[in-house]
Design an enzyme around this catalytic site. Structure first.
Site, PDB file in Angstrom:
ATOM      1  N   HIS A 141      44.190  37.570  38.486  1.00 51.15           N
ATOM      2  CA  HIS A 141      44.049  37.433  37.042  1.00 51.15           C
ATOM      3  C   HIS A 141      45.095  38.239  36.274  1.00 51.15           C
ATOM      4  O   HIS A 141      45.526  39.312  36.691  1.00 51.15           O
ATOM      5  CB  HIS A 141      42.652  37.848  36.550  1.00 51.15           C
ATOM      6  CG  HIS A 141      41.948  38.828  37.426  1.00 51.15           C
ATOM      7  ND1 HIS A 141      40.673  38.624  37.910  1.00 51.15           N
ATOM      8  CD2 HIS A 141      42.348  40.006  37.955  1.00 51.15           C
ATOM      9  CE1 HIS A 141      40.328  39.653  38.673  1.00 51.15           C
ATOM     10  NE2 HIS A 141      41.321  40.500  38.714  1.00 51.15           N
ATOM     11  N   ASN A 164      47.844  42.344  47.561  1.00 48.47           N
ATOM     12  CA  ASN A 164      46.937  42.158  46.429  1.00 48.47           C
ATOM     13  C   ASN A 164      47.629  42.666  45.162  1.00 48.47           C
ATOM     14  O   ASN A 164      48.041  43.826  45.088  1.00 48.47           O
ATOM     15  CB  ASN A 164      45.638  42.923  46.631  1.00 48.47           C
ATOM     16  CG  ASN A 164      44.659  42.706  45.477  1.00 48.47           C
ATOM     17  OD1 ASN A 164      43.886  41.768  45.476  1.00 48.47           O
ATOM     18  ND2 ASN A 164      44.701  43.589  44.482  1.00 48.47           N
TER      19      ASN A 164
END
Length: 346
Positions: free
Chosen positions: A246, A260
């Site tokens: 996001h 990540n």
């Protein structure tokens, strides 16, 4: 001979016209059955051969009831094409050369003129912006149907916009309101979620994009990548299993397998004069709200603390924290004059 403003003609149709030439015809015309033939030239047949093209103004009442109309496209046998065209004159009120005169010329030469029929939409012409939009709608319906026939699941196909070169693998799922620009390839089992926009991008097997994601030119997602809501990727390779779930911008970068990228992370790729690359290693962890100022490298397995501004390379398996140290001053807020006044009023 084809028109520049009839973009919906299929290659298969042109091949059918070519096959008719191979079977002995000197001239092949493309015709269609009009829902309303008014205004179109009618194709008059006799024994399966074209005997004339009758314009609306010149047609008899019986001829006007004919719904087989001239689509305009023509194919000539190479051995006689120049001879036919040389005989077309301009002895008419407008002093124009009418290709449709070729029918009478072919008959006079003792040769065959035939018609190949297609659907009306295929010879739809474009002369106005409104007609352009209508033609685009027909093309979109055709592209969606072809994609679904090939196994793509479209939850709301009427809301998905494709390009002629959009390529889908097997068992792809496309949610509502997705736009595919040119040069997009979606591989097997990928999911494209709602309100995403993709342009000159590749999505690998089992990858997930969106909702509200943007893949710009040069975005390449390998297998099982996750690009989530409000993430923009440009000129970047996202390797297998990496994820940016996001609120991130990844541009001019490589994100290693299994890495990540936390919410709010941006790669600062432009210094006002040139673009620079960011290299994020395998299994690296980028904390939320981080800025990676390119050119910079984050090594395999490295950790970036949330809120950091990284301007220098980070070694593999290292922790980098680049933010102001938190200072807490007990009771400080109560000493503000403005806060005292607010407390008195309350």
């Amino acid at each position: 001979m084809v028109f520049g403003d009839t973009p919906l003609v299929r290659p298969q149709t042109l091949r059918r016209m070519r096959d008719a030439l191979a079977n002995g015809a000197a001239l092949v015309m493309l015709g269609f059955r009009a829902r309303d033939p008014s205004g179109y030239g009618r194709i008059l047949l006799e024994g399966g051969h074209i005997v004339a093209i009758r314009e609306e103004l010149d047609a008899s009442s019986q001829e006007r009831r004919i719904d087989l109309c001239n689509g305009g496209l023509m194919a000539f046998a190479g051995t006689s094409a120049l001879a036919i065209l040389d005989r077309i004159g301009n002895d008419n009120r407008k002093s124009e050369f009418y290709l449709t005169d070729a029918v009478a010329i072919v008959r006079a030469m003792g040769k065959s003129a035939v018609v190949i029929e297609t659907e009306e939409d295929e010879v739809r012409g474009v002369n106005t912006k409104a007609q352009l939009a209508e033609t685009e709608a027909v093309l979109q319906q055709r592209l969606r149907r072809a994609a679904m026939d090939a196994g793509v699941t479209m939850v709301a196909p009427e809301t998905v916009y494709l390009c002629a070169d959009t390529s889908f693998g097997r068992d792809v799922v496309v949610e509502p309101f997705v736009v595919f620009g040119p040069g997009v390839t979606i591989e097997d089992n990928a999911v494209i979620r709602s309100f995403s926009h993709l342009d000159r991008a590749r999505v690998g097997k089992g990858a997930s994009v969106g909702p509200f994601a943007r893949l710009r030119p040069g975005a390449c997602l390998e297998a099982d990548v996750r690009i989530g809501n409000f993430v923009e990727v440009k000129q970047a390779l996202i390797e297998t299993g990496a994820k940016a779930n996001h609120l991130s911008y990844i541009g001019d970068a490589t994100v290693g397998a299994g890495a990540n990228v936390g919410a709010g992370t941006i790669t600062c790729n432009y210094d006002g004069a040139a673009k620079h690359r960011t290299e994020i290693g395998k299994n690296a962890f980028i904390g939320s709200n981080s800025a990676l100022v390119a050119p910079v490298k984050v090594g395999d397995g490295a950790y970036i603390g949330a809120g950091s501004v990284i301007t220098a390379d980070v070694a593999p398996d290292a922790l980098a924290v680049a933010r102001g140290r938190q200072v807490v001053k007990e009771g400080w807020a109560r000493r503000l004059p403005g806060r005292k006044a607010v407390r008195k009023k309350s």
